[in-house]
Motif scaffolding. Structure first.
Motif, PDB file in Angstrom:
ATOM      1  N   GLY A  95      68.122  18.447 -32.860  1.00  0.00           N
ATOM      2  CA  GLY A  95      68.609  17.986 -31.565  1.00  0.00           C
ATOM      3  C   GLY A  95      67.495  17.518 -30.660  1.00  0.00           C
ATOM      4  N   ALA A  96      67.885  16.997 -29.507  1.00  0.00           N
ATOM      5  CA  ALA A  96      66.917  16.491 -28.548  1.00  0.00           C
ATOM      6  C   ALA A  96      66.265  17.599 -27.719  1.00  0.00           C
ATOM      7  CB  ALA A  96      67.574  15.470 -27.630  1.00  0.00           C
ATOM      8  N   PRO A  97      67.000  18.600 -27.216  1.00  0.00           N
ATOM      9  CA  PRO A  97      66.312  19.635 -26.435  1.00  0.00           C
ATOM     10  C   PRO A  97      65.730  20.722 -27.330  1.00  0.00           C
ATOM     11  CG  PRO A  97      68.668  20.026 -26.366  1.00  0.00           C
ATOM     12  CD  PRO A  97      68.458  18.746 -27.133  1.00  0.00           C
ATOM     13  N   ASP A  98      64.751  21.456 -26.802  1.00  0.00           N
ATOM     14  CA  ASP A  98      64.246  22.644 -27.478  1.00  0.00           C
ATOM     15  C   ASP A  98      65.311  23.730 -27.372  1.00  0.00           C
ATOM     16  OD1 ASP A  98      61.926  21.174 -27.668  1.00  0.00           O
ATOM     17  OD2 ASP A  98      60.817  22.359 -26.189  1.00  0.00           O
ATOM     18  N   TYR A  99      65.408  24.600 -28.390  1.00  0.00           N
ATOM     19  CA  TYR A  99      66.380  25.689 -28.367  1.00  0.00           C
ATOM     20  C   TYR A  99      65.718  27.001 -28.755  1.00  0.00           C
ATOM     21  CZ  TYR A  99      70.441  22.528 -28.175  1.00  0.00           C
ATOM     22  OH  TYR A  99      71.381  21.601 -27.805  1.00  0.00           O
ATOM     23  N   ASP A 100      66.276  28.099 -28.234  1.00  0.00           N
ATOM     24  CA  ASP A 100      65.977  29.444 -28.702  1.00  0.00           C
ATOM     25  C   ASP A 100      67.190  29.898 -29.485  1.00  0.00           C
ATOM     26  OD1 ASP A 100      63.487  29.632 -27.507  1.00  0.00           O
ATOM     27  OD2 ASP A 100      64.245  30.620 -25.711  1.00  0.00           O
ATOM     28  N   TYR A 101      66.979  30.359 -30.715  1.00  0.00           N
ATOM     29  CA  TYR A 101      68.062  30.776 -31.601  1.00  0.00           C
ATOM     30  C   TYR A 101      68.108  32.299 -31.691  1.00  0.00           C
ATOM     31  CZ  TYR A 101      68.527  25.974 -33.291  1.00  0.00           C
ATOM     32  OH  TYR A 101      68.748  24.625 -33.375  1.00  0.00           O
ATOM     33  N   ASP A 102      69.309  32.844 -31.711  1.00  0.00           N
ATOM     34  CA  ASP A 102      69.558  34.250 -31.992  1.00  0.00           C
ATOM     35  C   ASP A 102      70.352  34.291 -33.295  1.00  0.00           C
ATOM     36  OD1 ASP A 102      68.403  34.790 -29.529  1.00  0.00           O
ATOM     37  OD2 ASP A 102      70.305  35.095 -28.504  1.00  0.00           O
ATOM     38  N   VAL A 103      69.872  35.063 -34.270  1.00  0.00           N
ATOM     39  CA  VAL A 103      70.485  35.082 -35.601  1.00  0.00           C
ATOM     40  C   VAL A 103      70.720  36.521 -36.035  1.00  0.00           C
ATOM     41  CG1 VAL A 103      70.210  34.392 -38.018  1.00  0.00           C
ATOM     42  CG2 VAL A 103      69.260  32.953 -36.197  1.00  0.00           C
ATOM     43  N   THR A 104      71.881  36.771 -36.618  1.00  0.00           N
ATOM     44  CA  THR A 104      72.189  38.060 -37.238  1.00  0.00           C
ATOM     45  C   THR A 104      72.558  37.799 -38.687  1.00  0.00           C
ATOM     46  OG1 THR A 104      72.981  38.989 -35.152  1.00  0.00           O
ATOM     47  CG2 THR A 104      73.661  40.114 -37.177  1.00  0.00           C
TER      48      THR A 104
END
Length: 161
Positions: A95-104
């Motif tokens: 994607g275009a913006p930076d993201y912070d991901y949370d994963v389980t």
């Protein structure tokens, strides 16, 4: 109230992914007999193929669905040195913006078995726009054996913000 709505959509998206099969979750097995990768490899979830793909998601999909598609399971195993169940993943943000991901991640045994599922979570996996990041999720092995009863893992929750 907005957060509840987003959470409800995220839960719906995860349920939808679980029912239809996540393209990004290769479901690598937990292999405690070798140190090599045990993911199914080969296919990439980044193909963004819209020609005849069935599954019931609407164009654009939910945020949770998009986050789950950004995750590839590279390895899922029992680590004899640390006595942890371990999942190595790659998160790709196209994607275009930076993201912070949370994963389980959810570690499971064979279908019909008596293994109690185990979970491992990691939050704030920062992925810049157009980049990929690797992450390791671990949870202590609470069994008394060699971990061989855990045969697979999958992404059970994913979100990005």
């Amino acid at each position: 109230m907005k957060i509840r709505h987003v959470r409800a959509l995220a839960v719906f998206g995860i349920a939808l992914v679980a029912l239809t099969g996540a393209r990004g979750s290769s479901g690598g097995g937990c292999d405690n007999h070798s140190s090599s990768s045990s993911s199914s490899g080969g296919s990439s979830h980044r193909d963004d193929d819209s020609s005849g793909s069935s599954g019931g998601s609407l164009p654009g999909g939910s945020s949770a669905d998009k986050a789950a598609r950004d995750i590839t399971i590279d390895e899922c195993k029992y680590d004899t040195a640390t006595k942890n169940l371990t999942a190595r993943i790659t998160v790709t943000n196209s994607g275009a913006p930076d993201y912070d991901y949370d994963v389980t991640m959810k570690f499971m045994g064979a279908a019909g078995g008596s293994v109690v599922p185990a979970t491992a979570s990691k939050t704030a996996i920062a992925v810049a726009a157009g980049a990929s990041e690797s992450a390791v999720l671990t949870t202590p092995y609470t069994g008394s054996g060699d971990g061989s009863e855990y045969t697979k893992c999958e992404v059970s929750r994913a979100s990005r913000s």
